[in-house]
Design an enzyme around this catalytic site. Structure first.
Site, short mmCIF file in Angstrom:
data_model
loop_
_atom_site.label_atom_id
_atom_site.label_comp_id
_atom_site.label_asym_id
_atom_site.label_seq_id
_atom_site.Cartn_x
_atom_site.Cartn_y
_atom_site.Cartn_z
N HIS A 34 -12.41 -2.33 3.86
CA HIS A 34 -10.95 -2.52 3.95
C HIS A 34 -10.41 -2.15 5.33
CE1 HIS A 34 -6.89 -2.05 1.66
NE2 HIS A 34 -6.66 -2.27 2.95
N HIS A 75 -1.91 3.00 8.42
CA HIS A 75 -3.03 2.23 7.87
C HIS A 75 -3.28 1.03 8.77
CE1 HIS A 75 -5.65 -0.15 5.47
NE2 HIS A 75 -4.71 -0.96 4.99
N TYR A 77 -18.80 14.74 19.89
CA TYR A 77 -18.04 15.95 19.58
C TYR A 77 -16.62 15.65 19.10
CZ TYR A 77 -15.52 15.52 24.02
OH TYR A 77 -14.73 15.08 25.05
N TYR A 112 -8.50 22.18 22.63
CA TYR A 112 -8.83 20.94 23.35
C TYR A 112 -7.57 20.16 23.67
CZ TYR A 112 -11.05 16.40 24.28
OH TYR A 112 -11.49 15.23 24.85
N GLU A 116 0.82 -1.22 0.00
CA GLU A 116 0.00 0.00 0.00
C GLU A 116 0.85 1.26 0.00
OE1 GLU A 116 -2.85 -0.44 -0.76
OE2 GLU A 116 -3.89 -2.01 0.35
N HIS A 162 -6.33 -2.11 10.24
CA HIS A 162 -7.55 -2.89 10.00
C HIS A 162 -8.28 -3.10 11.32
CE1 HIS A 162 -6.05 -4.97 6.01
NE2 HIS A 162 -5.88 -3.65 6.01
#
Length: 216
Positions: free
Chosen positions: A157, A93, A114, A210, A74, A95
């Site tokens: 995916h 990335h 939020y 925040y 990827e 899963h």
């Protein structure tokens, strides 16, 4: 993550932490850091606990690399993000279970909480489906992320997150998985009430500071 300036070790630690955090299993998932005009990325097909620094692949954003170890299949997702998003210093990335389950619905995660505002908009988008490891997939991810989103689901995916640092990108992946789990739980009990435009506007304002310590 361990305190180190070695980008290869940062990638190895992130890959191992993703497993400990429940975001990946086995050899799935991949991690990269912007590196000069190109990037460093984890190799394909090697368990995180077995990766060594010499197996981290250095490559340019056109897919050129040298050495004995092949980059993640990827790699093009990572390369296209670095080319399109100057704010990206790291890409992750995963899963992760709940987010991947939601990706099978091929819908964005709406603003039921939020913390959605911490991902660059009023939802967490879902990239259109394309086969793994293809240029079409990287194109759908770039389209979903646009100029502002820090994460997206990948239809049927998994998840892609980005950040200025690996800590930021991996932390974003952890928060996304938490929100996905919460959204699935809420949906199993009824129809979640979504934040309205005014509530979202105010949440975005609040999110600018925040989690930050006050100075002085």
């Amino acid at each position: 993550m361990t305190l180190t300036d070695d980008p290869r070790q940062i990638l190895i630690t992130a890959a191992q932490r993703s497993v400990a955090m429940g975001l990946n299993r086995g050899t799935v998932g991949n991690f990269s850091l912007r590196h000069g005009a190109g990037m460093l990325i984890t190799p394909t097909g090697i368990l995180p606990e077995a990766i060594t620094p010499d197996q981290i692949v250095e490559m340019d954003l056109q897919g050129n690399w040298q050495g004995d170890w092949r980059p993640s299949s990827e790699w093009e997702i990572h390369a296209k993000i670095y080319a399109a998003r100057p704010d990206a210093g790291a890409v992750v990335h995963t899963h992760s279970d709940h987010a991947t389950a939601l990706s099978a619905l091929r819908k964005p995660i709406p603003p039921f909480h939020y913390m959605i505002c911490g991902f660059g908009g009023n939802e967490i988008p879902c990239a259109e489906y394309a086969c793994f490891g293809t240029p079409e997939l990287s194109a759908t991810v770039i389209a979903a992320l646009g100029d502002t989103y820090g994460a997206c689901l990948m239809a049927n995916h998994g998840v892609v997150t980005l950040g200025a640092t690996m800590e930021a990108a991996l932390g974003r992946g952890e928060r996304l998985e938490m929100l996905a789990k919460q959204y699935l739980l809420a949906s199993s009990a009824g129809t979640p009430v979504l934040l309205n435009e005014e509530e979202l506007r105010f949440a975005h304002i609040r999110y600018r500071s925040y989690g930050q310590q006050a100075c002085g």
